[in-house]
Design a protein around this motif. Structure first.
Motif, PDB file in Angstrom:
ATOM      1  N   ASP A 129      42.665  27.717  33.473  1.00 13.02           N
ATOM      2  CA  ASP A 129      41.878  27.264  34.608  1.00 13.02           C
ATOM      3  C   ASP A 129      40.421  27.658  34.375  1.00 13.02           C
ATOM      4  OD1 ASP A 129      41.723  30.056  35.218  1.00 13.02           O
ATOM      5  OD2 ASP A 129      43.562  29.908  36.395  1.00 13.02           O
ATOM      6  N   LYS A 130      39.598  27.532  35.384  1.00 12.21           N
ATOM      7  CA  LYS A 130      38.180  27.850  35.225  1.00 12.21           C
ATOM      8  C   LYS A 130      37.958  29.336  34.947  1.00 12.21           C
ATOM      9  CE  LYS A 130      36.217  24.037  37.924  1.00 12.21           C
ATOM     10  NZ  LYS A 130      35.364  23.657  39.083  1.00 12.21           N
ATOM     11  N   GLY A 131      38.842  30.172  35.476  1.00  7.35           N
ATOM     12  CA  GLY A 131      38.735  31.596  35.191  1.00  7.35           C
ATOM     13  C   GLY A 131      39.017  31.897  33.734  1.00  7.35           C
ATOM     14  N   LYS A 132      40.030  31.236  33.167  1.00  5.09           N
ATOM     15  CA  LYS A 132      40.339  31.408  31.751  1.00  5.09           C
ATOM     16  C   LYS A 132      39.201  30.879  30.886  1.00  5.09           C
ATOM     17  CE  LYS A 132      44.561  33.057  32.113  1.00  5.09           C
ATOM     18  NZ  LYS A 132      44.916  34.398  31.621  1.00  5.09           N
ATOM     19  N   ALA A 133      38.595  29.773  31.322  1.00  2.97           N
ATOM     20  CA  ALA A 133      37.464  29.210  30.571  1.00  2.97           C
ATOM     21  C   ALA A 133      36.300  30.190  30.555  1.00  2.97           C
ATOM     22  CB  ALA A 133      37.033  27.881  31.189  1.00  2.97           C
ATOM     23  N   LEU A 134      36.053  30.846  31.680  1.00  5.95           N
ATOM     24  CA  LEU A 134      34.982  31.847  31.750  1.00  5.95           C
ATOM     25  C   LEU A 134      35.263  32.977  30.761  1.00  5.95           C
ATOM     26  CD1 LEU A 134      33.356  33.282  34.958  1.00  5.95           C
ATOM     27  CD2 LEU A 134      34.258  34.831  33.236  1.00  5.95           C
ATOM     28  N   GLU A 135      36.500  33.461  30.743  1.00  4.72           N
ATOM     29  CA  GLU A 135      36.860  34.536  29.817  1.00  4.72           C
ATOM     30  C   GLU A 135      36.712  34.093  28.366  1.00  4.72           C
ATOM     31  OE1 GLU A 135      40.174  37.344  31.835  1.00  4.72           O
ATOM     32  OE2 GLU A 135      40.832  35.289  31.481  1.00  4.72           O
ATOM     33  N   PHE A 136      37.139  32.866  28.088  1.00  8.34           N
ATOM     34  CA  PHE A 136      37.059  32.361  26.727  1.00  8.34           C
ATOM     35  C   PHE A 136      35.610  32.278  26.252  1.00  8.34           C
ATOM     36  CE2 PHE A 136      36.427  28.853  23.762  1.00  8.34           C
ATOM     37  CZ  PHE A 136      37.335  29.164  22.763  1.00  8.34           C
ATOM     38  N   LEU A 137      34.731  31.769  27.102  1.00  9.99           N
ATOM     39  CA  LEU A 137      33.327  31.633  26.711  1.00  9.99           C
ATOM     40  C   LEU A 137      32.672  33.004  26.524  1.00  9.99           C
ATOM     41  CD1 LEU A 137      32.339  28.583  28.924  1.00  9.99           C
ATOM     42  CD2 LEU A 137      32.223  28.698  26.430  1.00  9.99           C
ATOM     43  N   LEU A 138      32.993  33.949  27.390  1.00 12.99           N
ATOM     44  CA  LEU A 138      32.449  35.295  27.222  1.00 12.99           C
ATOM     45  C   LEU A 138      32.927  35.905  25.906  1.00 12.99           C
ATOM     46  CD1 LEU A 138      32.717  36.833  30.813  1.00 12.99           C
ATOM     47  CD2 LEU A 138      30.634  36.151  29.607  1.00 12.99           C
ATOM     48  N   GLU A 139      34.214  35.694  25.586  1.00 15.78           N
ATOM     49  CA  GLU A 139      34.752  36.186  24.318  1.00 15.78           C
ATOM     50  C   GLU A 139      34.052  35.525  23.142  1.00 15.78           C
ATOM     51  OE1 GLU A 139      37.251  37.566  21.154  1.00 15.78           O
ATOM     52  OE2 GLU A 139      36.706  38.347  23.116  1.00 15.78           O
ATOM     53  N   SER A 140      33.851  34.211  23.224  1.00 14.47           N
ATOM     54  CA  SER A 140      33.229  33.477  22.127  1.00 14.47           C
ATOM     55  C   SER A 140      31.777  33.883  21.924  1.00 14.47           C
ATOM     56  CB  SER A 140      33.315  31.964  22.396  1.00 14.47           C
ATOM     57  OG  SER A 140      34.663  31.542  22.458  1.00 14.47           O
ATOM     58  N   LEU A 141      31.130  34.297  22.994  1.00  8.56           N
ATOM     59  CA  LEU A 141      29.743  34.754  22.903  1.00  8.56           C
ATOM     60  C   LEU A 141      29.640  36.211  22.474  1.00  8.56           C
ATOM     61  CD1 LEU A 141      28.382  32.965  26.084  1.00  8.56           C
ATOM     62  CD2 LEU A 141      27.491  32.647  23.774  1.00  8.56           C
ATOM     63  N   GLY A 142      30.796  36.851  22.323  1.00  5.68           N
ATOM     64  CA  GLY A 142      30.777  38.242  21.893  1.00  5.68           C
ATOM     65  C   GLY A 142      30.635  39.228  23.025  1.00  5.68           C
ATOM     66  N   PHE A 143      30.889  38.787  24.279  1.00 11.37           N
ATOM     67  CA  PHE A 143      30.686  39.647  25.445  1.00 11.37           C
ATOM     68  C   PHE A 143      31.988  40.105  26.090  1.00 11.37           C
ATOM     69  CE2 PHE A 143      26.557  37.128  25.949  1.00 11.37           C
ATOM     70  CZ  PHE A 143      25.790  38.129  25.394  1.00 11.37           C
ATOM     71  N   ALA A 144      33.132  39.864  25.443  1.00 12.20           N
ATOM     72  CA  ALA A 144      34.419  40.126  26.091  1.00 12.20           C
ATOM     73  C   ALA A 144      34.570  41.571  26.548  1.00 12.20           C
ATOM     74  CB  ALA A 144      35.553  39.741  25.154  1.00 12.20           C
ATOM     75  N   ASP A 145      34.219  42.509  25.699  1.00 11.86           N
ATOM     76  CA  ASP A 145      34.436  43.920  26.009  1.00 11.86           C
ATOM     77  C   ASP A 145      33.123  44.670  26.239  1.00 11.86           C
ATOM     78  OD1 ASP A 145      37.236  43.593  25.571  1.00 11.86           O
ATOM     79  OD2 ASP A 145      36.851  43.640  23.416  1.00 11.86           O
ATOM     80  N   CYS A 146      32.075  43.919  26.524  1.00 13.37           N
ATOM     81  CA  CYS A 146      30.755  44.532  26.688  1.00 13.37           C
ATOM     82  C   CYS A 146      30.509  44.929  28.139  1.00 13.37           C
ATOM     83  CB  CYS A 146      29.658  43.565  26.247  1.00 13.37           C
ATOM     84  SG  CYS A 146      29.714  43.144  24.497  1.00 13.37           S
ATOM     85  N   THR A 147      29.805  46.033  28.307  1.00 12.56           N
ATOM     86  CA  THR A 147      29.403  46.455  29.652  1.00 12.56           C
ATOM     87  C   THR A 147      27.975  46.038  29.956  1.00 12.56           C
ATOM     88  OG1 THR A 147      28.704  48.601  28.776  1.00 12.56           O
ATOM     89  CG2 THR A 147      30.952  48.433  29.626  1.00 12.56           C
ATOM     90  N   ASN A 148      27.291  45.483  28.936  1.00 13.97           N
ATOM     91  CA  ASN A 148      25.885  45.103  29.118  1.00 13.97           C
ATOM     92  C   ASN A 148      25.729  43.598  29.321  1.00 13.97           C
ATOM     93  OD1 ASN A 148      26.616  44.389  26.534  1.00 13.97           O
ATOM     94  ND2 ASN A 148      24.635  44.907  25.614  1.00 13.97           N
ATOM     95  N   VAL A 149      26.699  42.993  30.032  1.00 13.35           N
ATOM     96  CA  VAL A 149      26.611  41.576  30.343  1.00 13.35           C
ATOM     97  C   VAL A 149      26.902  41.381  31.835  1.00 13.35           C
ATOM     98  CG1 VAL A 149      29.042  41.164  29.788  1.00 13.35           C
ATOM     99  CG2 VAL A 149      27.447  39.259  29.763  1.00 13.35           C
ATOM    100  N   LEU A 150      26.227  40.426  32.455  1.00 19.11           N
ATOM    101  CA  LEU A 150      26.445  40.131  33.872  1.00 19.11           C
ATOM    102  C   LEU A 150      26.721  38.634  34.031  1.00 19.11           C
ATOM    103  CD1 LEU A 150      26.321  41.466  36.757  1.00 19.11           C
ATOM    104  CD2 LEU A 150      24.081  40.371  36.958  1.00 19.11           C
ATOM    105  N   PRO A 151      28.002  38.230  34.075  1.00 23.94           N
ATOM    106  CA  PRO A 151      28.306  36.822  34.321  1.00 23.94           C
ATOM    107  C   PRO A 151      27.982  36.454  35.771  1.00 23.94           C
ATOM    108  CG  PRO A 151      30.205  38.022  33.421  1.00 23.94           C
ATOM    109  CD  PRO A 151      29.206  39.032  33.871  1.00 23.94           C
ATOM    110  N   VAL A 152      27.330  35.323  35.961  1.00 24.47           N
ATOM    111  CA  VAL A 152      27.030  34.806  37.298  1.00 24.47           C
ATOM    112  C   VAL A 152      27.661  33.420  37.401  1.00 24.47           C
ATOM    113  CG1 VAL A 152      25.243  34.113  38.928  1.00 24.47           C
ATOM    114  CG2 VAL A 152      24.870  36.091  37.444  1.00 24.47           C
ATOM    115  N   TYR A 153      28.600  33.254  38.321  1.00 29.19           N
ATOM    116  CA  TYR A 153      29.313  31.980  38.475  1.00 29.19           C
ATOM    117  C   TYR A 153      28.998  31.395  39.847  1.00 29.19           C
ATOM    118  CZ  TYR A 153      33.020  28.500  38.043  1.00 29.19           C
ATOM    119  OH  TYR A 153      33.710  27.308  37.951  1.00 29.19           O
ATOM    120  N   ILE A 154      28.534  30.139  39.868  1.00 26.36           N
ATOM    121  CA  ILE A 154      28.206  29.450  41.117  1.00 26.36           C
ATOM    122  C   ILE A 154      29.086  28.214  41.241  1.00 26.36           C
ATOM    123  CG2 ILE A 154      26.378  28.457  42.537  1.00 26.36           C
ATOM    124  CD1 ILE A 154      24.326  29.918  40.883  1.00 26.36           C
TER     125      ILE A 154
END
Length: 401
Positions: A313-338
């Motif tokens: 779903d859209k939540g899985k897509a968000l996780e996938f994109l964060l992983e692909s960008l290298g941000f999956a396990d990072c604490t220095n990222v702030l996803p903003v979803y509208i």
């Protein structure tokens, strides 16, 4: 619809390590407006002598209707303002709390995720006419210059791209079941790739051993610019085509019904259907689903959506994109979803589960939501995006002491 000439098999891109089914997350207390709407629906059932039997589907159709939402508010009379004020305390305006939001991004990289219909463009009767304004397009382009930006929509990815027309964005169509990166990497992304890859760069054949880094090269450097990055439900394409063609024929008897092929899902719009025909339309869709046990039904704003039963779903897509960008396990990222729809709640839930990120619901009416903040309409979304760009510009210009 546009045919894809190249499709990357599901195994070509490994699933994110955190892509297991989401653990249940206690939703926030239901908004008062939701209770009011339920009372209104019950009153309609009690007083509706002679009306056809209304099952749960049709009741849900009514609940998603803006007309009935307004009627429910009208029933509340003087209590409406108080209820909205209480809801706004829990989900304050992202504009009024802008400083609080950007303060949360201190030392972090913002990654933007945007729904399309009802978020970047107004909701219209004809889904093919949901055009975004030129000013909104400029605002999104400006955001993408500063932050990785993705459009996450229930629409077919090609159709969303035709509306947005910005090649520098990431696109996740069909509720995230059709994901593609930008054709050309931005300077930010190229720098990230250089930082992640070993030096010297290994030969192409050896990149297979680097797993995640190979995926980053594909996404960030655009080596698959003419192909699809990830399609986890590609095996369902023939089935979706069959359902689409079948429902086109079966809904011809329902004036105003529109069946849309969104590649990995079929959308049945009933915004222009007379309410007296909703029961008939619901029965047609229900009967169609009996023939396809591998498909499921979800509902958005005045639309039924038939999708594969895979856990995506859209939540899985968000996780996938964060992983692909290298941000999956990072604490220095702030996803903003509208986003504005029920399907965006899957992404809001992911952000709450992560304990990291900001969800913003676009709605003029109180709704039960996992989002933290709210905006009333696309015009406010554009204001928020422009303020974010200006804040980033000033932050860069500010001298470092």
């Amino acid at each position: 619809m546009t045919k894809q000439s190249v499709v990357v098999p599901e195994v070509a891109v490994p699933m994110p390590p955190n892509s297991a089914p989401l653990l249940p997350y206690p939703p926030p207390r239901a908004a008062p407006g939701v209770a009011v709407r339920k009372k209104y629906l019950q009153a309609q059932l009690d007083l509706g002598a002679g009306l056809p039997l209304i099952n749960g589907w049709v009741e849900s159709m009514r609940a998603s209707s803006p007309t009935h939402a307004k009627a429910a508010a009208a029933l509340a009379a003087g209590a409406v303002d108080d209820e909205r004020a209480a809801w706004m305390v829990r989900h304050p305006s992202a504009l009024s709390k802008f400083e609080q939001i950007v303060a949360a991004s201190k030392g972090k990289k913002i990654v933007m995720f945007l729904d399309y219909d009802g978020t970047l463009s107004p909701i219209v009767d004809d889904p093919d006419s949901a055009f975004m304004s030129d000013t909104m397009r400029r605002a999104v382009r400006s955001v993408a210059k500063h932050f990785p930006t993705a459009i996450v929509s229930g629409r077919c990815r090609d159709k969303v791209f035709e509306f947005v027309k910005l090649a520098e964005l990431y696109y996740a169509g069909s509720h995230g079941m059709d994901i593609k990166g930008p054709a050309k990497a931005s300077r930010h992304n190229k720098a990230k790739v250089r930082a992640l890859l070993p030096a010297p760069l290994p030969a192409t054949a050896a990149l297979v051993k680097h797993g995640r880094k190979t995926k980053l090269i594909s996404l960030l450097c655009g080596s698959q610019a003419k192909g699809v990055l990830f399609q986890p439900a590609s095996e369902f394409l023939p089935m979706i085509e069959q359902v689409h063609d079948s429902l086109i024929e079966k809904t011809k008897c329902i004036p105003g019904a529109k069946v849309e092929n969104n590649k990995f899902c079929v959308s049945v719009h009933f915004r222009c259907v007379d309410e007296k025909s909703w029961n008939t339309l619901a029965e047609i869709v229900k009967a169609e689903l009996k023939e396809y046990p591998k498909l499921k039904l979800t509902q958005g704003r005045m639309v039924f959506e038939i999708r594969p039963t895979i856990k995506w779903d859209k939540g899985k897509a968000l996780e996938f994109l964060l992983e692909s960008l290298g941000f999956a396990d990072c604490t220095n990222v702030l996803p903003v979803y509208i986003g504005d729809d029920r399907t965006d709640e899957d992404a809001f839930k992911v952000l709450r589960k992560r304990g990291q990120g900001i969800g913003i619901l676009v709605s003029k009416y109180p709704k039960d939501t996992n989002a933290s903040y709210s905006l009333q309409e696309p015009a406010e979304v554009m204001d928020f995006l422009l303020r974010l760009v200006e804040w980033e510009r000033l932050s860069r210009a500010r001298p470092k002491w």
